[in-house]
Design a protein around this motif. Structure first.
Motif, PDB file in Angstrom:
ATOM      1  N   LYS A 311       0.141  18.537 -41.754  1.00  0.00           N
ATOM      2  CA  LYS A 311       0.031  19.999 -41.839  1.00  0.00           C
ATOM      3  C   LYS A 311      -0.691  20.439 -43.104  1.00  0.00           C
ATOM      4  O   LYS A 311      -1.319  21.486 -43.138  1.00  0.00           O
ATOM      5  CB  LYS A 311       1.431  20.631 -41.797  1.00  0.00           C
ATOM      6  CG  LYS A 311       2.137  20.483 -40.467  1.00  0.00           C
ATOM      7  CD  LYS A 311       1.310  21.051 -39.342  1.00  0.00           C
ATOM      8  CE  LYS A 311       1.941  20.774 -38.001  1.00  0.00           C
ATOM      9  NZ  LYS A 311       1.061  21.177 -36.888  1.00  0.00           N
ATOM     10  N   THR A 369      -2.506  20.530 -33.430  1.00  0.00           N
ATOM     11  CA  THR A 369      -2.912  21.700 -34.206  1.00  0.00           C
ATOM     12  C   THR A 369      -4.276  22.203 -33.745  1.00  0.00           C
ATOM     13  O   THR A 369      -4.474  23.412 -33.559  1.00  0.00           O
ATOM     14  CB  THR A 369      -2.961  21.354 -35.703  1.00  0.00           C
ATOM     15  OG1 THR A 369      -1.665  20.940 -36.136  1.00  0.00           O
ATOM     16  CG2 THR A 369      -3.400  22.557 -36.519  1.00  0.00           C
ATOM     17  N   GLY A 491       1.963  23.699 -32.834  1.00  0.00           N
ATOM     18  CA  GLY A 491       1.343  22.632 -33.608  1.00  0.00           C
ATOM     19  C   GLY A 491       1.992  21.273 -33.389  1.00  0.00           C
ATOM     20  O   GLY A 491       1.469  20.270 -33.814  1.00  0.00           O
TER      21      GLY A 491
END
Length: 493
Positions: A311, A369, A491
């Motif tokens: 992330k 994502t 995501g």
């Protein structure tokens, strides 16, 4: 404490309960199967029934919040989820456990999008960004905490406590929601497409029940074939119906938009491979290698740690290389890692196993994502709610197909090896992981249809030329961000 702080905390805790519960169960499947007297493969139905329930009820959750009030529906969602949890904890048969999981899924389907609506409609705009950030915590932390927690409870206590601990948490959530959450609703709500909901919901449910029951679990093969045909017919009727109504429950015409279509189709193929992992991996470690649930959980959670790590890098990677390059190259690499899990043996060094799972988690998170973002690149703001509903349905169905396909591959391997489809052994997992890995990789065939600059204004990758940031474009990007926030496990799936 201010209402603007308490509200997102209440919503986040409810979503954390749902996200953690959905990952905890995978670690405990062999123990549950032994307790209720079925093959571990049969419990694929417990995973797929939950996902199908999410796919069926997510599209109408927003309408219910608009019609009856966000607080009312949010509390109802928690009550339904608690009822499903209680039924799971008391189940003593495969049929009862599957039905209880479906009931749980109904509650989970309403908690995620309605929780987001509660924040959007009750928190001041100046505090909205920080409030929405709370919603990402359950999606990121739940998969990390779930496997070790499930393994610990199953090994040292009893698997039923996995579900029963939801009851006091849910009761506290209902009380706090009643005190601190406003019952906001829309004044002018469009009528619900009831025929469309019944056709699509029953069609998806019967088709997935037929597919997931392969091998004769729960229903006989002839009945499964009949249900499969019925499901296809119902979905065909829905397709004809959706063309005649102004606001269908699933707006299939959005698939004409190339970026959305590629994200749905290619992303669904990729998620089939990813969806099989929570089912196959704990089963391999426990039924194949003889590990305890606690030991298994302490290994499988590493994938989620890799997802968390990625992330911090996803935005920079997309800005540097663009969506098309990342989606194509990363998809092949991530699919290869899915297949590589089948090479694990009982003697594989722990460091090698953990490193492979960590890197695989990183790659899958990057792919999720990118898919979740580019899906909304060319969607008009007025169609965002339709797009998120359709995308969520495709997401949950592909994950369910992954579980069913992984189980079917296991059974075929066992049947060819010893003539008994449920007598799985360690060597049956290599062809199973290879099968889902190949299906996952097939999604790369659709990536070249994306334009080289697809999603450029979202990623910032614009081939050395300045991108105009008009007011309309800014609105579209903000709507896109809100759409991704609405996504269950945004995501991560």
């Amino acid at each position: 404490m201010k209402r603007s702080v308490l509200t997102p905390l209440i919503v986040a805790c409810a979503l954390f309960m749902e996200n953690t519960d959905s990952t905890v169960i995978a670690t405990s499947l062999p123990a549950i199967a032994g307790d209720i007297g079925v093959s571990p493969i049969a419990l694929k139905l417990a995973l797929t029934s939950y996902m199908v329930s999410l796919a069926v009820f997510i599209p109408i959750s927003g309408w219910m919040a608009d019609r009856f009030g966000a607080r009312t529906v949010f509390r109802l969602a928690m009550v339904v989820f608690m009822a499903g949890s209680l039924a799971c904890g008391m189940a003593n048969s495969l049929e009862g456990f599957v039905m209880a999981r479906f009931l749980q899924g109904m509650g989970g389907a309403m908690m995620v999008p309605v929780g987001r609506l509660v924040l959007l409609r009750t928190v001041p705009k100046t505090e909205l960004v920080s409030a929405l950030a709370y919603l990402t915590i359950p999606a990121l932390v739940g998969p990390v905490v779930g496997p070790p927690l499930g393994g610990f409870i199953t090994t040292w206590f009893n698997w039923r406590w996995i579900f029963l601990i939801n009851i006091p948490i849910g009761i506290i959530g209902v009380i706090l929601a009643s005190i601190f959450i406003e019952n906001v609703r829309e004044e002018d709500v469009a009528p619900l497409d009831v025929p469309g909901f019944l056709l699509a919901g029953s069609g998806l449910a019967t088709l997935m029940l037929a597919f997931s029951s392969g091998g004769g679990h729960l229903i006989s093969p002839p009945l499964a074939i009949g249900l499969g045909g019925l499901g296809v017919a119902l979905l065909g009727l829905y397709l004809a119906h959706s063309r005649r109504v102004a606001t269908p429950v699933l707006k299939l015409s959005l698939l004409r938009i190339n970026t959305f279509r590629v994200s749905v189709y290619s992303g669904s193929l990729f998620r089939i491979g990813a969806g099989a992992i929570p089912f196959l991996l704990p089963l391999m470690l426990q039924a194949g290698f003889g590990m305890t649930p606690a030991h298994s959980g302490m290994i499988t959670f590493v994938s989620a740690v890799g997802a968390l790590f990625t992330k911090t890098l996803a935005t920079r990677i997309l800005r540097r290389f663009g969506f098309r390059s990342v989606l194509g190259f990363n998809l092949v690499l991530a699919s290869a890692f899915v297949a590589s899990y089948g090479l694990f043996t009982a003697t594989t060094p722990l460091a090698v196993m953990l490193g492979t799972l960590f890197l695989g988690g990183c790659l899958r998170s990057m792919q999720f994502t990118a898919f979740n973002a580019i899906a909304y690149a060319d969607i008009e703001p007025k169609d965002m709610s339709f797009a998120t509903s359709l995308y969520a349905v495709a997401q949950q169905l592909s994950l369910a197909v992954g579980v069913a396909l992984g189980a079917a591959a296991l059974q075929v391997s066992a049947l060819l090896r010893c003539g008994q489809p449920d007598a799985i052994a360690a060597q049956d997992f290599m062809p199973a992981f290879l099968c889902v890995g190949v299906v996952s990789a097939l999604g790369v065939l659709l990536i070249p249809s994306l334009a080289p600059n697809a999603g450029a204004e979202m990623s910032g990758h614009v081939s050395r030329r300045k991108v105009r940031d008009s007011a309309g474009d800014g609105t579209a990007r903000r709507a896109t961000a809100e759409a991704v926030q609405q996504h269950p496990r945004a995501g991560e799936g």
